[in-house]
Design a protein around this motif. Structure first.
Motif, mmCIF file in Angstrom:
data_model
loop_
_atom_site.group_PDB
_atom_site.id
_atom_site.type_symbol
_atom_site.label_atom_id
_atom_site.label_comp_id
_atom_site.label_asym_id
_atom_site.label_seq_id
_atom_site.Cartn_x
_atom_site.Cartn_y
_atom_site.Cartn_z
ATOM 1 N N UNK A 185 30.992 39.926 35.451
ATOM 2 C CA UNK A 185 31.944 40.838 34.667
ATOM 3 C C UNK A 185 33.189 40.033 34.297
ATOM 4 N N UNK A 186 33.384 38.737 35.049
ATOM 5 C CA UNK A 186 34.752 38.242 34.885
ATOM 6 C C UNK A 186 34.861 37.455 33.634
ATOM 7 N N UNK A 187 33.768 37.330 32.705
ATOM 8 C CA UNK A 187 33.652 36.843 31.289
ATOM 9 C C UNK A 187 34.813 37.670 30.623
ATOM 10 N N UNK A 188 34.955 38.969 30.923
ATOM 11 C CA UNK A 188 35.915 39.899 30.054
ATOM 12 C C UNK A 188 37.419 39.357 30.367
ATOM 13 N N UNK A 189 37.817 38.475 31.350
ATOM 14 C CA UNK A 189 38.838 38.036 31.615
ATOM 15 C C UNK A 189 39.405 36.732 30.637
ATOM 16 N N UNK A 190 38.302 36.241 29.848
ATOM 17 C CA UNK A 190 38.533 35.074 29.068
ATOM 18 C C UNK A 190 39.075 35.619 27.675
ATOM 19 N N UNK A 191 39.951 35.351 26.989
ATOM 20 C CA UNK A 191 40.746 35.727 25.807
ATOM 21 C C UNK A 191 39.933 36.293 24.773
ATOM 22 N N UNK A 192 38.967 35.335 24.458
ATOM 23 C CA UNK A 192 37.958 35.729 23.294
ATOM 24 C C UNK A 192 37.346 36.894 23.833
ATOM 25 N N UNK A 193 36.799 37.087 24.921
ATOM 26 C CA UNK A 193 35.991 38.237 25.099
ATOM 27 C C UNK A 193 36.776 39.498 25.673
ATOM 28 N N UNK A 194 37.796 39.470 26.077
ATOM 29 C CA UNK A 194 38.861 40.258 26.389
ATOM 30 C C UNK A 194 39.250 40.945 25.155
ATOM 31 N N UNK A 213 38.614 47.653 35.745
ATOM 32 C CA UNK A 213 39.207 47.496 34.375
ATOM 33 C C UNK A 213 39.406 46.047 33.896
ATOM 34 N N UNK A 214 38.791 45.601 32.668
ATOM 35 C CA UNK A 214 38.969 44.252 32.504
ATOM 36 C C UNK A 214 39.099 44.199 30.928
ATOM 37 N N UNK A 215 39.664 43.272 30.152
ATOM 38 C CA UNK A 215 39.824 43.123 28.951
ATOM 39 C C UNK A 215 41.313 43.562 28.453
ATOM 40 N N UNK A 216 41.361 43.728 27.124
ATOM 41 C CA UNK A 216 42.762 44.117 26.572
ATOM 42 C C UNK A 216 42.737 45.427 26.704
ATOM 43 N N UNK A 243 41.172 48.155 29.152
ATOM 44 C CA UNK A 243 40.367 48.060 30.190
ATOM 45 C C UNK A 243 39.091 48.741 30.398
ATOM 46 N N UNK A 244 37.835 47.800 29.992
ATOM 47 C CA UNK A 244 36.702 48.357 30.154
ATOM 48 C C UNK A 244 36.399 48.466 31.829
ATOM 49 N N UNK A 245 35.811 49.742 32.048
ATOM 50 C CA UNK A 245 35.710 50.184 33.318
ATOM 51 C C UNK A 245 34.476 50.766 33.636
ATOM 52 N N UNK A 246 33.709 50.319 34.915
ATOM 53 C CA UNK A 246 32.569 51.133 35.188
ATOM 54 C C UNK A 246 31.318 50.409 34.764
ATOM 55 N N UNK A 247 30.194 50.486 35.561
ATOM 56 C CA UNK A 247 28.892 49.845 35.446
ATOM 57 C C UNK A 247 28.399 50.317 33.896
ATOM 58 N N UNK A 300 47.814 45.821 27.924
ATOM 59 C CA UNK A 300 47.653 44.685 28.611
ATOM 60 C C UNK A 300 48.824 44.044 28.929
ATOM 61 N N UNK A 301 50.059 44.942 29.033
ATOM 62 C CA UNK A 301 51.564 44.435 29.070
ATOM 63 C C UNK A 301 51.781 43.056 28.492
ATOM 64 N N UNK A 302 51.503 43.329 27.167
ATOM 65 C CA UNK A 302 51.802 42.186 26.194
ATOM 66 C C UNK A 302 50.866 41.024 26.252
ATOM 67 N N UNK A 303 49.658 41.333 26.292
ATOM 68 C CA UNK A 303 48.616 40.303 26.586
ATOM 69 C C UNK A 303 48.652 39.399 28.055
ATOM 70 N N UNK A 304 49.336 39.705 28.668
ATOM 71 C CA UNK A 304 49.510 39.226 30.227
ATOM 72 C C UNK A 304 48.586 39.514 31.115
ATOM 73 N N UNK A 305 48.089 40.976 31.012
ATOM 74 C CA UNK A 305 47.164 41.359 31.994
ATOM 75 C C UNK A 305 45.734 41.483 31.421
ATOM 76 N N UNK A 306 44.763 40.869 32.041
ATOM 77 C CA UNK A 306 43.389 41.122 31.586
ATOM 78 C C UNK A 306 42.525 41.743 32.726
ATOM 79 N N UNK A 307 42.975 41.967 33.667
ATOM 80 C CA UNK A 307 42.323 42.544 35.001
ATOM 81 C C UNK A 307 43.363 43.661 35.363
ATOM 82 N N UNK A 308 42.609 44.833 35.819
ATOM 83 C CA UNK A 308 43.378 46.011 36.098
ATOM 84 C C UNK A 308 44.019 45.637 37.715
ATOM 85 N N UNK A 309 45.270 45.970 37.634
ATOM 86 C CA UNK A 309 46.151 45.798 38.860
ATOM 87 C C UNK A 309 45.899 47.122 39.744
#
Length: 203
Positions: A143-152, A116-119, A121-125, A52-61
């Protein structure tokens, strides 16, 4: 043994802007999925810290250049296509992840929706479906719920436990953990550096 904000910043010094938000999220997630010994916590924090680049990225670039596309997915991006979609993340995701991991073909948009999302990266259906079922979340529709810290954090801890990574951490099989998360050993030097710091801080 919950981690403190001070400890987290010793392990992930670049996380100062988000540490306060992530400490409770990480503690909840680690407690729920049995990541509760110094060995397990050190390995987990090293891997999620790197991913996650030190918790900075919760969505795949997915902002790839043409050459990076060809290097990363040579079979999916021949030269002409790579040139056409370079720096177009949504198109890249829909091609790269099409018809894999439960995703439909490119036109369904599943690749982008389930990127990919979360700390970790959970990826795919398929993985969103399994993660959502485990956490009691409708990730297929939100799917965007995984961008919230608690669910990430929870999604990463779920992935960790469901892939048997606590046992590997107990035996200090850090390289095997990286391979299970990454498929290879990308960024292993950075992961090892964070791991060494974490072992020291949590000892």
């Amino acid at each position: 043994m919950p981690i403190t904000e001070q400890q987290l910043l010793q392990i992930l010094p670049n996380a100062s802007h988000v540490a306060g938000v992530f400490v409770p999220a990480l503690n909840t997630a680690m407690a729920q999925f049995g990541i509760t010994t110094p060995l397990r916590m050190a390995a987990f924090l090293a891997q999620v810290g790197h991913e996650s680049a030190h918790l900075a990225a919760v969505v795949e670039n997915l902002n790839y250049s043409a050459s990076a596309l060809q290097a990363t997915w040579p079979s999916r991006f021949p030269a002409a296509l790579a040139a056409q979609v370079a720096r177009k993340p949504e198109q890249i995701a829909n091609i790269a992840y099409a018809s894999r991991m439960g995703n439909g073909p490119p036109q369904t948009g599943d690749g982008w929706k389930f990127r990919g999302r979360g700390l970790i990266q959970i990826t795919g259906w398929v993985n969103y479906q399994a993660c959502g079922a485990a956490l009691g979340l409708d990730l297929l529709n939100k799917p965007e719920l995984l961008e919230q810290p608690v669910y990430a954090a929870l999604s990463a801890a779920w992935f960790w436990q469901s892939n048997g990574l606590n046992a590997l951490a107990d035996n200090r099989k850090f390289e095997a953990i990286t391979k299970r998360i990454n498929g290879g050993l990308n960024g292993q030097a950075d992961r090892m550096e964070i791991y060494a710091r974490a072992l020291e801080v949590l000892a």
